[in-house]
Structures are given as C-alpha cells and as structure tokens.
Design a protein around this motif. Structure first.
Motif, PDB file in Angstrom:
ATOM      1  N   TYR A 208       0.850  -1.194   0.000  1.00  0.00           N
ATOM      2  CA  TYR A 208       0.000   0.000   0.000  1.00  0.00           C
ATOM      3  C   TYR A 208       0.886   1.244   0.000  1.00  0.00           C
ATOM      4  CZ  TYR A 208      -3.367  -3.555   1.177  1.00  0.00           C
ATOM      5  OH  TYR A 208      -4.131  -4.690   1.147  1.00  0.00           O
ATOM      6  N   SER A 209       0.744   2.060  -1.028  1.00  0.00           N
ATOM      7  CA  SER A 209       1.597   3.233  -1.172  1.00  0.00           C
ATOM      8  C   SER A 209       1.355   4.220  -0.040  1.00  0.00           C
ATOM      9  CB  SER A 209       1.347   3.918  -2.517  1.00  0.00           C
ATOM     10  OG  SER A 209      -0.005   4.351  -2.621  1.00  0.00           O
ATOM     11  N   GLY A 210       2.434   4.787   0.470  1.00  0.00           N
ATOM     12  CA  GLY A 210       2.340   5.786   1.520  1.00  0.00           C
ATOM     13  C   GLY A 210       2.087   5.240   2.901  1.00  0.00           C
ATOM     14  N   ALA A 211       1.881   3.931   3.028  1.00  0.00           N
ATOM     15  CA  ALA A 211       1.557   3.342   4.329  1.00  0.00           C
ATOM     16  C   ALA A 211       2.842   3.004   5.081  1.00  0.00           C
ATOM     17  CB  ALA A 211       0.714   2.085   4.149  1.00  0.00           C
ATOM     18  N   PRO A 212       2.993   3.538   6.295  1.00  0.00           N
ATOM     19  CA  PRO A 212       4.189   3.256   7.092  1.00  0.00           C
ATOM     20  C   PRO A 212       4.014   1.988   7.910  1.00  0.00           C
ATOM     21  CG  PRO A 212       2.849   4.824   8.256  1.00  0.00           C
ATOM     22  CD  PRO A 212       2.116   4.499   6.966  1.00  0.00           C
ATOM     23  N   HIS A 213       5.018   1.677   8.706  1.00  0.00           N
ATOM     24  CA  HIS A 213       4.908   0.559   9.642  1.00  0.00           C
ATOM     25  C   HIS A 213       3.750   0.826  10.602  1.00  0.00           C
ATOM     26  CE1 HIS A 213       6.331  -3.025  11.557  1.00  0.00           C
ATOM     27  NE2 HIS A 213       6.440  -2.421  12.733  1.00  0.00           N
ATOM     28  N   ALA A 214       3.043  -0.238  10.993  1.00  0.00           N
ATOM     29  CA  ALA A 214       1.913  -0.150  11.949  1.00  0.00           C
ATOM     30  C   ALA A 214       0.761   0.691  11.395  1.00  0.00           C
ATOM     31  CB  ALA A 214       2.389   0.398  13.294  1.00  0.00           C
ATOM     32  N   GLY A 219      -5.841   5.462  15.823  1.00  0.00           N
ATOM     33  CA  GLY A 219      -5.431   6.552  16.694  1.00  0.00           C
ATOM     34  C   GLY A 219      -3.951   6.843  16.709  1.00  0.00           C
ATOM     35  N   SER A 220      -3.165   6.028  16.054  1.00  0.00           N
ATOM     36  CA  SER A 220      -1.721   6.229  16.015  1.00  0.00           C
ATOM     37  C   SER A 220      -1.358   7.256  14.947  1.00  0.00           C
ATOM     38  CB  SER A 220      -1.024   4.901  15.697  1.00  0.00           C
ATOM     39  OG  SER A 220       0.317   5.114  15.293  1.00  0.00           O
ATOM     40  N   PRO A 221      -0.248   7.988  15.145  1.00  0.00           N
ATOM     41  CA  PRO A 221       0.214   8.901  14.092  1.00  0.00           C
ATOM     42  C   PRO A 221       0.525   8.166  12.786  1.00  0.00           C
ATOM     43  CG  PRO A 221       1.336   9.378  16.168  1.00  0.00           C
ATOM     44  CD  PRO A 221       0.582   8.103  16.367  1.00  0.00           C
ATOM     45  N   ARG A 222       0.766   6.868  12.888  1.00  0.00           N
ATOM     46  CA  ARG A 222       1.083   6.075  11.703  1.00  0.00           C
ATOM     47  C   ARG A 222      -0.152   5.496  11.013  1.00  0.00           C
ATOM     48  NH1 ARG A 222       6.331   2.431  13.510  1.00  0.00           N
ATOM     49  NH2 ARG A 222       7.770   4.166  13.870  1.00  0.00           N
ATOM     50  N   TYR A 223      -1.316   5.686  11.627  1.00  0.00           N
ATOM     51  CA  TYR A 223      -2.535   5.106  11.044  1.00  0.00           C
ATOM     52  C   TYR A 223      -2.767   5.654   9.639  1.00  0.00           C
ATOM     53  CZ  TYR A 223      -7.365   3.682  10.404  1.00  0.00           C
ATOM     54  OH  TYR A 223      -8.523   3.125   9.915  1.00  0.00           O
ATOM     55  N   HIS A 224      -3.038   4.731   8.711  1.00  0.00           N
ATOM     56  CA  HIS A 224      -3.268   5.081   7.308  1.00  0.00           C
ATOM     57  C   HIS A 224      -4.612   4.462   6.922  1.00  0.00           C
ATOM     58  CE1 HIS A 224      -2.725   5.322   2.962  1.00  0.00           C
ATOM     59  NE2 HIS A 224      -1.587   6.016   3.128  1.00  0.00           N
ATOM     60  N   GLU A 225      -5.637   5.288   6.916  1.00  0.00           N
ATOM     61  CA  GLU A 225      -7.007   4.781   6.782  1.00  0.00           C
ATOM     62  C   GLU A 225      -7.224   3.994   5.495  1.00  0.00           C
ATOM     63  OE1 GLU A 225     -11.665   6.257   7.053  1.00  0.00           O
ATOM     64  OE2 GLU A 225     -10.048   7.742   7.089  1.00  0.00           O
ATOM     65  N   GLN A 226      -6.718   4.515   4.390  1.00  0.00           N
ATOM     66  CA  GLN A 226      -6.934   3.821   3.111  1.00  0.00           C
ATOM     67  C   GLN A 226      -6.280   2.449   3.115  1.00  0.00           C
ATOM     68  OE1 GLN A 226      -4.898   5.164  -0.591  1.00  0.00           O
ATOM     69  NE2 GLN A 226      -6.960   5.322  -1.441  1.00  0.00           N
ATOM     70  N   ALA A 227      -5.040   2.382   3.593  1.00  0.00           N
ATOM     71  CA  ALA A 227      -4.349   1.091   3.643  1.00  0.00           C
ATOM     72  C   ALA A 227      -5.023   0.144   4.623  1.00  0.00           C
ATOM     73  CB  ALA A 227      -2.882   1.302   4.020  1.00  0.00           C
ATOM     74  N   ASP A 228      -5.492   0.678   5.738  1.00  0.00           N
ATOM     75  CA  ASP A 228      -6.183  -0.154   6.722  1.00  0.00           C
ATOM     76  C   ASP A 228      -7.460  -0.743   6.124  1.00  0.00           C
ATOM     77  OD1 ASP A 228      -6.930  -1.347   9.140  1.00  0.00           O
ATOM     78  OD2 ASP A 228      -7.911   0.476   9.864  1.00  0.00           O
ATOM     79  N   THR A 229      -8.240   0.112   5.489  1.00  0.00           N
ATOM     80  CA  THR A 229      -9.505  -0.339   4.899  1.00  0.00           C
ATOM     81  C   THR A 229      -9.268  -1.388   3.808  1.00  0.00           C
ATOM     82  OG1 THR A 229     -10.531   1.802   5.347  1.00  0.00           O
ATOM     83  CG2 THR A 229     -11.585   0.416   3.685  1.00  0.00           C
ATOM     84  N   LYS A 230      -8.311  -1.112   2.935  1.00  0.00           N
ATOM     85  CA  LYS A 230      -8.047  -2.047   1.833  1.00  0.00           C
ATOM     86  C   LYS A 230      -7.459  -3.357   2.332  1.00  0.00           C
ATOM     87  CE  LYS A 230      -7.475   1.238  -1.990  1.00  0.00           C
ATOM     88  NZ  LYS A 230      -6.541   1.759  -3.017  1.00  0.00           N
ATOM     89  N   SER A 231      -6.565  -3.280   3.302  1.00  0.00           N
ATOM     90  CA  SER A 231      -5.949  -4.514   3.807  1.00  0.00           C
ATOM     91  C   SER A 231      -6.967  -5.365   4.551  1.00  0.00           C
ATOM     92  CB  SER A 231      -4.737  -4.201   4.688  1.00  0.00           C
ATOM     93  OG  SER A 231      -5.105  -3.461   5.837  1.00  0.00           O
ATOM     94  N   TRP A 232      -7.865  -4.724   5.281  1.00  0.00           N
ATOM     95  CA  TRP A 232      -8.899  -5.492   5.985  1.00  0.00           C
ATOM     96  C   TRP A 232      -9.835  -6.172   4.984  1.00  0.00           C
ATOM     97  CZ3 TRP A 232      -8.965  -7.170  10.770  1.00  0.00           C
ATOM     98  CH2 TRP A 232     -10.148  -7.710  11.282  1.00  0.00           C
TER      99      TRP A 232
END
Length: 245
Positions: A208-214, A219-232
């Motif tokens: 996932y482009s732009g998605a960092p570790h974790a 609620g984390s500064p590293r949270y990437h909503e698009q990557a989270d949604t797509k990966s789930w």
C-alpha cells in the motif's frame, strides 16, 4: 472510553469491553492469558497474534470485528500473564527474547492454537493472523509446519532466519505491507516473495503506497485509513476463501 472506528463501510461503536473472556493457559510452567471471543458453534477460528506491546484493547477490538463477520477468535498471549510492556526498551526485550529463541516462539504459537481448540475453536477450520511482531510470529508458525487453512500478516516482520525455509508450510500465505515501511523495508518483502515462490507456497502479497509501519493501529500517528480499509477487505476475502462455512 468510547472508540469510534470506521472501516470497510461500517461504523463500530464500543467501550472496549466485548462479550469475550480472558483465558489463562500454561506453557512450560509459565502462565499466559489470552482472550477468547467465540462466534458460535463450529464457526471458523482465527488465531490472532499481538504486536510488540502484548495483548491489548487493540486485539480485542479486532476480535470483535471478526466476531461480527462470523469468526470465533482467540487472541494469543506470547509474553506471559500480566506482561503488557509500555516502554520501548521493554517491548524490545520481550520480542528480542523470542526472536533469539525460535523454538520457544514456535511452542507458544502451537500452545496458543491448542488452547483455542480446547475452548471450542474449530481446529480444522483455522486461519492464523498477526500484526507487526505478531506477523513475524505467524510466519514462524507457518515455517514450523503449523496446521491451518491460511496465514496472514499485517505490516509484520518478513525476514527469514538463517537455516529456515518454507518447505513445511501447509496453507496459503497473505502478506499485507506498507511500501513506506522503513522498519521492514521492501527488500525483505521481495526476499520473502522469492522464498515463497521457490518453495511453491501459494501466496498473495500486497503493498500500500504511503503506508508506514503499523499502518492499521487506530489513533496512532502512523494510522493510514486507506491502507487499513483495503488490507482489511483483502483479509476478509482471504478468510472467505480459506475457511469453510
């Protein structure tokens, strides 16, 4: 505290207190405390493995989301009852001890699955998944030949220890990873892909482009909503393919 999570087209409101129970089990004389959250008789089982901060509300939240999808969940504990590190040095200590003792890590993974089955988990219809450190633990279990219907890792450690390989893997592997992950670089991603292909392990690996570790941690500064949604969504599809019923 109320948590509001928007994911895969729905909004979940919870108090981080779900209809599951803590469950203690012993491995080599040491007590561990996991979290058992069943979805009904004969429901497929997901063995969920925590990040380097141990079993926390995050894993409980994910367990509830999986319950809502029809899966029973056992969130494993790989550190020990009451061991939930908050300082980075302590997190490194507990994960480092297991990285150095791979046989112990493997035994803890198998014991966690065995305990889940003893609680009513479906041994013949199981997917093993984990986050970060938990993802590395999932791949360790896969290399050890753990019997499961599938293995999935979210932004997990992807390195293969010297002397290990994937010849004993019993089921397909799903790898969900951020291209912007500097902790687990894309060189490890590529090396894992080559090793899985060489061992003829069925696998799917998505970045996932732009998605960092974790990138999935709410609620984390590293949270990437698009990557989270797509990966789930990718994981949900993987579950539907690899489990029965």
């Amino acid at each position: 505290m109320m948590l509001k999570t928007t994911l895969v087209g729905f909004t979940l409101m919870s108090s981080i207190a779900f209809a599951g129970d803590n469950s203690t089990y012993s491995v080599a004389g040491v007590d561990y405390e996991g979290y058992w959250s069943p979805a009904g008789d004969n429901a497929p089982l997901v063995l969920l493995v925590h990040d380097w901060d141990g079993l926390t509300d995050y894993e409980v939240e994910r367990a509830k989301m999986l319950n809502d999808m029809g899966y029973s969940v056992f969130a494993a504990d790989l550190f020990g009852k009451g061991v939930r590190p908050t300082e980075v040095k302590d997190k490194k200590q507990h994960t480092g001890e297991l990285y150095k003792d791979r046989e112990k890590l493997r035994s803890l993974m198998q014991a966690s699955l065995d305990h889940a089955v003893s609680l009513g988990g479906n041994a013949s219809n199981t997917v093993v998944m984990g986050y970060c450190f938990g993802g590395a633990a999932v791949l360790e279990a896969a290399r050890a030949g753990m019997k499961a219907n599938g293995f999935a890792t979210f932004h997990g450690g992807l390195g293969t220890p010297d002397g290990q390989g994937y010849s004993e893997v019993s089921a397909p592997v799903l790898v969900l990873h951020g291209t912007a992950d500097t902790a687990i670089p894309m060189t490890q991603f590529a090396d894992l892909a080559a090793k899985l292909e060489e061992a003829k392990v069925e696998h799917e690996m998505i970045t996932y482009s732009g998605a960092p570790h974790a990138f999935t941690v709410f609620g984390s500064p590293r949270y990437h909503e698009q990557a989270d949604t797509k990966s789930w969504s990718a994981f949900a599809h993987f579950l539907s393919e690899q489990t029965k019923g």
